[in-house]
Design a protein around this motif. Sequence first.
Motif, mmCIF file in Angstrom:
data_model
loop_
_atom_site.group_PDB
_atom_site.id
_atom_site.type_symbol
_atom_site.label_atom_id
_atom_site.label_comp_id
_atom_site.label_asym_id
_atom_site.label_seq_id
_atom_site.Cartn_x
_atom_site.Cartn_y
_atom_site.Cartn_z
ATOM 1 N N MET A 101 0.853 -1.175 0.000
ATOM 2 C CA MET A 101 0.000 0.000 0.000
ATOM 3 C C MET A 101 0.899 1.240 0.000
ATOM 4 O O MET A 101 1.896 1.301 0.720
ATOM 5 N N LEU A 102 0.537 2.216 -0.822
ATOM 6 C CA LEU A 102 1.324 3.446 -0.904
ATOM 7 C C LEU A 102 0.597 4.571 -0.184
ATOM 8 O O LEU A 102 -0.633 4.694 -0.276
ATOM 9 N N SER A 103 1.352 5.406 0.507
ATOM 10 C CA SER A 103 0.799 6.536 1.259
ATOM 11 C C SER A 103 1.074 7.843 0.533
ATOM 12 O O SER A 103 2.156 8.030 -0.033
ATOM 13 N N LEU A 104 0.094 8.737 0.567
ATOM 14 C CA LEU A 104 0.268 10.054 -0.040
ATOM 15 C C LEU A 104 1.185 10.890 0.846
ATOM 16 O O LEU A 104 0.908 11.111 2.020
ATOM 17 N N VAL A 105 2.282 11.370 0.250
ATOM 18 C CA VAL A 105 3.263 12.156 1.003
ATOM 19 C C VAL A 105 3.047 13.651 0.791
ATOM 20 O O VAL A 105 3.264 14.460 1.692
ATOM 21 N N GLY A 106 2.612 14.033 -0.401
ATOM 22 C CA GLY A 106 2.386 15.448 -0.665
ATOM 23 C C GLY A 106 1.691 15.673 -1.989
ATOM 24 O O GLY A 106 1.692 14.805 -2.865
ATOM 25 N N VAL A 107 1.069 16.851 -2.136
ATOM 26 C CA VAL A 107 0.408 17.250 -3.386
ATOM 27 C C VAL A 107 0.810 18.686 -3.708
ATOM 28 O O VAL A 107 1.252 19.442 -2.842
ATOM 29 N N PHE A 124 2.528 12.751 -4.783
ATOM 30 C CA PHE A 124 3.646 11.821 -4.628
ATOM 31 C C PHE A 124 3.295 10.798 -3.568
ATOM 32 O O PHE A 124 2.974 11.140 -2.424
ATOM 33 N N TYR A 125 3.329 9.517 -3.962
ATOM 34 C CA TYR A 125 3.042 8.401 -3.059
ATOM 35 C C TYR A 125 4.303 7.569 -2.862
ATOM 36 O O TYR A 125 5.153 7.488 -3.754
ATOM 37 N N ALA A 126 4.406 6.933 -1.692
ATOM 38 C CA ALA A 126 5.571 6.078 -1.423
ATOM 39 C C ALA A 126 5.226 5.032 -0.370
ATOM 40 O O ALA A 126 4.311 5.211 0.444
#
Length: 277
Positions: A101-107, A124-126
């Motif tokens: 699962m990828l988490s949203l780090v910023g928009v 950006f997801y990571a």
Amino acid sequence: MSLLRTLTRFPRDTILSTSRRYAHTASAHRLPAKKLLWVVAGATLTVSSAFAVRQNTIRLDANVVPPIEPANKDPEFIIDPATGIQFPKTIKVASKVPLPMLSLVGVGVRTVSFLRIQVYSVGFYADLNNPRLKLEPSMTPDEKIQEIVRTCACEIRIVPTRNTPYSHLRDAFIRAITTRLRDGRKDGTTTEEEAIEAASPIRKLKTLFPNTALTKHSPLDIFLYPPTPGQPRVLTFRDLGSIESDWVAREFVLHYFEGEGPSPALKKMVIKAIESL
């Protein structure tokens, strides 16, 4: 025939001449001043509306800013405040091999030209739960971003604010990656071997994009697979194709964080999110 269709059949001088005849008639018959103003203003407004209807093609360089949608109260999403476009806080990428699962780090918003025209929102997801990820308190924000991209599965999600030709996106991507290649060779961060090996994937990258447009608010997901020992890293453009190259795949994602990046707002939010990691 409607007034709009009638007016658009005549040149501006004819319309102005007609307006003067209205004024003369009003004077002769002593029409009230307010009625005269409504007649002339109505003609002018209708002509302006007719010209606006004709100019219905919006280009990438058009100075048009979409309205910001009301804030979304859904806790599962984050809203880009500049465009109103929402991003899910977590995403699961469908694949034949299990992926985390990828988490949203910023928009943030991507703008172009001195007019600050909004082109797309980017997220950006990571995989921040990757056990191989080693972030030390002594690392700078840029060092932490590099460690995340080098170690983890990541994704860049692009959501255009209007219909955007793939050719515009392709050209921007190629400029960015070739600039990083040139600068890397100059400062020694990219070896000659890496530069030679990157040539073929860059040529393939140019061929992935169709001669159509990415529809407004339709996401383009660019997924960076995690490193696999003994195999080149894979960068997949959803529904378009993939390239295999450690250098191109990694540097494509990192170019969003070089300097201020294509979206300073994105980098600012990402830095704030990883400060405590």
